[in-house]
Design a protein around this motif. Structure first.
Motif, PDB file in Angstrom:
ATOM      1  N   PHE A 273     -13.891  14.422 -16.897  1.00 25.85           N
ATOM      2  CA  PHE A 273     -13.832  13.276 -17.916  1.00 25.85           C
ATOM      3  C   PHE A 273     -12.961  13.590 -18.931  1.00 25.85           C
ATOM      4  O   PHE A 273     -12.092  12.936 -19.488  1.00 25.85           O
ATOM      5  CB  PHE A 273     -15.512  12.905 -18.271  1.00 25.85           C
ATOM      6  CG  PHE A 273     -16.093  11.959 -17.440  1.00 25.85           C
ATOM      7  CD1 PHE A 273     -15.585  10.680 -17.246  1.00 25.85           C
ATOM      8  CD2 PHE A 273     -17.250  12.425 -16.929  1.00 25.85           C
ATOM      9  CE1 PHE A 273     -16.305   9.861 -16.304  1.00 25.85           C
ATOM     10  CE2 PHE A 273     -18.160  11.638 -16.180  1.00 25.85           C
ATOM     11  CZ  PHE A 273     -17.525  10.444 -15.736  1.00 25.85           C
ATOM     12  N   TYR A 277      -9.683  12.078 -20.492  1.00 33.63           N
ATOM     13  CA  TYR A 277      -9.503  11.479 -21.768  1.00 33.63           C
ATOM     14  C   TYR A 277      -9.219  12.529 -22.680  1.00 33.63           C
ATOM     15  O   TYR A 277     -10.113  12.906 -23.688  1.00 33.63           O
ATOM     16  CB  TYR A 277     -10.963  10.577 -22.119  1.00 33.63           C
ATOM     17  CG  TYR A 277     -11.317   9.730 -21.165  1.00 33.63           C
ATOM     18  CD1 TYR A 277     -10.659   8.369 -21.043  1.00 33.63           C
ATOM     19  CD2 TYR A 277     -12.415   9.805 -20.220  1.00 33.63           C
ATOM     20  CE1 TYR A 277     -11.032   7.406 -20.213  1.00 33.63           C
ATOM     21  CE2 TYR A 277     -12.799   8.827 -19.441  1.00 33.63           C
ATOM     22  CZ  TYR A 277     -12.007   7.583 -19.437  1.00 33.63           C
ATOM     23  OH  TYR A 277     -12.470   6.437 -18.874  1.00 33.63           O
ATOM     24  N   GLU A 308     -23.289  12.883 -23.916  1.00 39.38           N
ATOM     25  CA  GLU A 308     -22.759  11.917 -22.790  1.00 39.38           C
ATOM     26  C   GLU A 308     -22.200  12.614 -21.655  1.00 39.38           C
ATOM     27  O   GLU A 308     -22.226  11.974 -20.546  1.00 39.38           O
ATOM     28  CB  GLU A 308     -21.311  11.267 -23.559  1.00 39.38           C
ATOM     29  CG  GLU A 308     -20.547  10.201 -22.833  1.00 39.38           C
ATOM     30  CD  GLU A 308     -21.535   9.094 -22.764  1.00 39.38           C
ATOM     31  OE1 GLU A 308     -22.568   8.876 -23.149  1.00 39.38           O
ATOM     32  OE2 GLU A 308     -20.951   7.748 -22.217  1.00 39.38           O
ATOM     33  N   LYS A 312     -23.436  11.017 -18.311  1.00 33.36           N
ATOM     34  CA  LYS A 312     -22.499  10.571 -17.028  1.00 33.36           C
ATOM     35  C   LYS A 312     -22.665  11.808 -15.912  1.00 33.36           C
ATOM     36  O   LYS A 312     -22.122  11.358 -14.994  1.00 33.36           O
ATOM     37  CB  LYS A 312     -21.390  10.428 -17.797  1.00 33.36           C
ATOM     38  CG  LYS A 312     -20.981   8.961 -18.467  1.00 33.36           C
ATOM     39  CD  LYS A 312     -21.605   7.869 -17.527  1.00 33.36           C
ATOM     40  CE  LYS A 312     -20.475   7.523 -16.395  1.00 33.36           C
ATOM     41  NZ  LYS A 312     -21.134   6.146 -15.846  1.00 33.36           N
ATOM     42  N   ASN A 350     -27.934   5.029 -16.830  1.00 32.07           N
ATOM     43  CA  ASN A 350     -27.126   3.769 -16.634  1.00 32.07           C
ATOM     44  C   ASN A 350     -27.577   2.499 -16.701  1.00 32.07           C
ATOM     45  O   ASN A 350     -26.914   1.524 -16.370  1.00 32.07           O
ATOM     46  CB  ASN A 350     -26.169   3.857 -15.158  1.00 32.07           C
ATOM     47  CG  ASN A 350     -25.445   5.392 -14.922  1.00 32.07           C
ATOM     48  OD1 ASN A 350     -24.629   5.565 -15.567  1.00 32.07           O
ATOM     49  ND2 ASN A 350     -25.973   6.321 -14.020  1.00 32.07           N
ATOM     50  N   PHE A 357     -22.309   1.434 -23.710  1.00 30.72           N
ATOM     51  CA  PHE A 357     -21.564   1.448 -22.734  1.00 30.72           C
ATOM     52  C   PHE A 357     -22.152   1.868 -21.458  1.00 30.72           C
ATOM     53  O   PHE A 357     -21.626   3.271 -21.348  1.00 30.72           O
ATOM     54  CB  PHE A 357     -20.242   1.871 -23.133  1.00 30.72           C
ATOM     55  CG  PHE A 357     -19.505   1.465 -24.348  1.00 30.72           C
ATOM     56  CD1 PHE A 357     -18.821   0.263 -24.291  1.00 30.72           C
ATOM     57  CD2 PHE A 357     -19.774   2.210 -25.566  1.00 30.72           C
ATOM     58  CE1 PHE A 357     -17.997  -0.024 -25.512  1.00 30.72           C
ATOM     59  CE2 PHE A 357     -19.126   1.556 -26.684  1.00 30.72           C
ATOM     60  CZ  PHE A 357     -18.397   0.480 -26.801  1.00 30.72           C
ATOM     61  N   HIS A 359     -21.725   2.059 -18.399  1.00 30.62           N
ATOM     62  CA  HIS A 359     -20.840   2.367 -17.230  1.00 30.62           C
ATOM     63  C   HIS A 359     -19.682   3.297 -17.422  1.00 30.62           C
ATOM     64  O   HIS A 359     -18.929   3.629 -16.423  1.00 30.62           O
ATOM     65  CB  HIS A 359     -20.396   1.097 -16.272  1.00 30.62           C
ATOM     66  CG  HIS A 359     -21.682   0.357 -15.770  1.00 30.62           C
ATOM     67  ND1 HIS A 359     -22.793   0.727 -15.295  1.00 30.62           N
ATOM     68  CD2 HIS A 359     -22.062  -0.913 -16.266  1.00 30.62           C
ATOM     69  CE1 HIS A 359     -23.718   0.015 -15.078  1.00 30.62           C
ATOM     70  NE2 HIS A 359     -23.313  -1.139 -15.717  1.00 30.62           N
ATOM     71  N   GLU A 360     -19.358   3.470 -18.707  1.00 30.83           N
ATOM     72  CA  GLU A 360     -18.128   4.214 -19.000  1.00 30.83           C
ATOM     73  C   GLU A 360     -18.437   5.599 -19.824  1.00 30.83           C
ATOM     74  O   GLU A 360     -19.542   5.804 -20.453  1.00 30.83           O
ATOM     75  CB  GLU A 360     -17.208   3.311 -19.710  1.00 30.83           C
ATOM     76  CG  GLU A 360     -17.512   2.812 -21.041  1.00 30.83           C
ATOM     77  CD  GLU A 360     -16.531   2.022 -21.828  1.00 30.83           C
ATOM     78  OE1 GLU A 360     -15.969   2.370 -22.725  1.00 30.83           O
ATOM     79  OE2 GLU A 360     -16.347   0.818 -21.239  1.00 30.83           O
ATOM     80  N   PHE A 361     -17.609   6.586 -19.743  1.00 35.48           N
ATOM     81  CA  PHE A 361     -17.770   7.836 -20.430  1.00 35.48           C
ATOM     82  C   PHE A 361     -17.250   7.519 -21.703  1.00 35.48           C
ATOM     83  O   PHE A 361     -16.131   7.492 -21.974  1.00 35.48           O
ATOM     84  CB  PHE A 361     -16.872   8.936 -19.991  1.00 35.48           C
ATOM     85  CG  PHE A 361     -17.184  10.261 -20.427  1.00 35.48           C
ATOM     86  CD1 PHE A 361     -18.112  11.127 -20.129  1.00 35.48           C
ATOM     87  CD2 PHE A 361     -16.362  10.485 -21.579  1.00 35.48           C
ATOM     88  CE1 PHE A 361     -18.357  12.371 -20.842  1.00 35.48           C
ATOM     89  CE2 PHE A 361     -16.390  11.718 -22.222  1.00 35.48           C
ATOM     90  CZ  PHE A 361     -17.500  12.618 -21.907  1.00 35.48           C
ATOM     91  N   ASN A 362     -18.178   7.438 -22.704  1.00 36.68           N
ATOM     92  CA  ASN A 362     -18.118   7.131 -24.213  1.00 36.68           C
ATOM     93  C   ASN A 362     -19.024   7.654 -25.115  1.00 36.68           C
ATOM     94  O   ASN A 362     -20.153   7.102 -25.261  1.00 36.68           O
ATOM     95  CB  ASN A 362     -17.943   5.510 -24.036  1.00 36.68           C
ATOM     96  CG  ASN A 362     -17.442   5.063 -25.414  1.00 36.68           C
ATOM     97  OD1 ASN A 362     -17.159   5.774 -26.371  1.00 36.68           O
ATOM     98  ND2 ASN A 362     -16.752   3.776 -25.266  1.00 36.68           N
TER      99      ASN A 362
END
Ligand code: HEM
Length: 446
Positions: A273, A277, A308, A312, A350, A357, A359-362
């Protein structure tokens, strides 16, 4: 009579033909939509009750913790892994006074070994210097970090268990890393005789270490987990407790295994991830030169990133199977004693409605509007309750120190020619990100 509902059961096969065993998470999600948060599936004639979402988790693991803290005994993996029935270790041991005694001792010993204190941090930092060396050699190019992170995680837990650094070429280290990696995918791959053989070979190696260790041991002056355990045995004498060398041997495998593949895959997922990012990497550093574990409370953004990563990373998607210790009820359904209960941790990590959020890596998932760190209730990567992970403190320290230390020295990016990353992991009891390469650049030293 009020057993949880589920798909129609086919004689002999149960529901196995209706599920993609190589990657069942999507199927389990589909079944939740159809049957609700608690439902049953059959493996042959054997029912498994699957628990999904935070509300059902809280009833299973917290309010009815003692009804569901057993572990199924008559499944194939136990026969291969445990080797000796009278010394079940901790991870797969059923709820019993033996499990309780061994768990309490292991937890205390890990804590006294300096968890949360300086010395454990120093051990981890010493191991990180070996990782840094390999990355320096690869700086300017790309590399697949798979083996590196497995070696590093294995070496860190070996520091606790055996009190020494293993070279990455060491036969025991190579054997162990391969053993854990292969057998943690047992659920979805062909296996059998080979797994039995490997676990037996692993036992011989552990016995050898224990014998060698005795030659240099000084009672009352423990250097590592083995010494602490032998001291405890001396202290207890013949008090009828469960402390014995067979148990020690089983615990060494439990802790080495549980402490290697989980952390390695969390780190693999982290750098997958973070490479994609890179702006998050720069925010982690945010002008700081020195970052110690102690400082983490003052660093809400770093805390959010690390949490996070664990969310994730989702490395133990279905936890470790529990079983009902008595006839009981769950969310209004009857659950007979001995029923296998699958805690779908992935469904909680999830779950829509629990995360900003899902479903996203945030990292924003762990920050409030004021930028302060907050931990939602659904943050349960280590499970909860009586059987909760006993290595959580070590895991959190390791992932924090490795991530922050590497980011201070390097910048990781996604190679231009690598296409779009596939974030869907390869499923297993412990799941792994798909193989990837990351580009490594040395940061300019200030
Ligand atoms: C990111 C890293 C890790 C994750 C996500 C993780 C997750 C888990 C989970 C989900 C369980 C099952 C809990 C349950 O049955 O409800 C577990 C159990 C366990 N973990 Fe971990 N773990 C991690 C690292 C570690 C480390 C570093 C160690 C050892 C030093 C460790 C030792 C154990 C042991 C011994 C158990 C069995 C506890 C019992 O049944 O009483 N884990 N872990």
């Amino acid at each position: 009579e009020k057993f949880p509902p589920g798909p129609r059961v086919i004689p002999i096969f149960g529901n196995v033909l209706q599920l993609n065993l190589k990657s069942p998470i999507k199927d389990l999600e589909r079944l939740t939509k159809k049957y609700g948060k608690v439902y049953s599936i059959f493996f042959g004639s054997r029912p498994l009750v699957v628990v999904n979402g935070l509300e059902a988790f809280k009833e299973t693991l917290v309010s009815k913790a003692f009804d569901f803290c057993g572990k199924p005994q008559d499944i194939m993996f136990n026969y291969a892994f445990q080797v000796q029935a009278h010394a079940p270790g901790v991870v797969l041991a059923d709820y019993s006074p033996i499990w309780k005694e061994q768990r309490r001792f292991s937890l205390m010993t890990l804590r006294n070994f300096g968890l949360g204190k300086q010395s454990m941090e120093q051990r981890i930092l010493a191991e990180i210097s070996h990782v840094t060396k390999v990355l320096e050699e690869n700086a300017g190019g790309t590399m697949d970090p798979h083996l590196l992170f497995h070696n590093a995680a294995s070496c860190i837990i070996c520091q606790v268990l055996f009190g020494k650094h293993f070279e990455y070429e060491d036969e025991f280290l190579k054997f162990s890393v391969e053993l854990f990696h292969v057998t943690s995918k047992i659920l979805n791959g062909p296996w059998g005789i080979e797994a039995f053989r490997l676990f037996r070979a692993s036992r011989q190696k552990r016995l050898q270490f224990m014998a060698e260790n005795k030659k240099t041991r000084v009672p009352g002056k423990p250097r590592h987990f083995i010494d602490c355990y032998l001291d405890e045995m001396d202290k207890r004498g013949d008090d009828g407790s469960s402390f014995c060398e067979d148990q020690l041997c089983a615990l060494l495998l439990d802790l080495h295994y549980a402490g290697t593949d989980t952390i390695a895959n969390t780190l693999l997922s982290a750098f997958l991830f973070l490479s994609y990012y890179p702006h998050i990497q720069d925010k982690v550093l945010d002008g700081k030169d020195e970052v110690s574990f102690e400082d983490r409370q003052q660093m809400p953004y770093v805390q959010a990133v690390i949490h996070e990563i664990h969310r994730k990373g989702d490395v133990t998607p279905l936890g470790l199977y529990h079983s009902a210790t008595k006839d009981t009820e769950l969310m209004g359904y009857s659950i007979p004693k001995g029923t296998i209960v699958v805690t779908n941790i992935s469904s909680v990590l999830n779950e829509e409605g629990q995360w900003k959020f899902p479903h996203e890596f945030n990292p924003e998932n762990f920050l409030n509007d004021q930028g302060e760190f907050v931990k939602p209730e659904a943050y349960l990567p280590f499970s909860a309750g009586v059987r909760m992970c006993l290595g959580e403190a070590l895991a959190r320290m390791e992932v924090f120190l490795v991530t922050v230390s590497l980011l201070r020295k390097f910048r990781f990016t996604w190679p231009e020619d690598a296409g779009e990353p596939d974030f869907t992991p390869l499923f297993g009891t412990i799941q792994t990100p798909k193989p990837y390469r990351m580009k490594i650049q040395l940061r300019e030293t200030p």
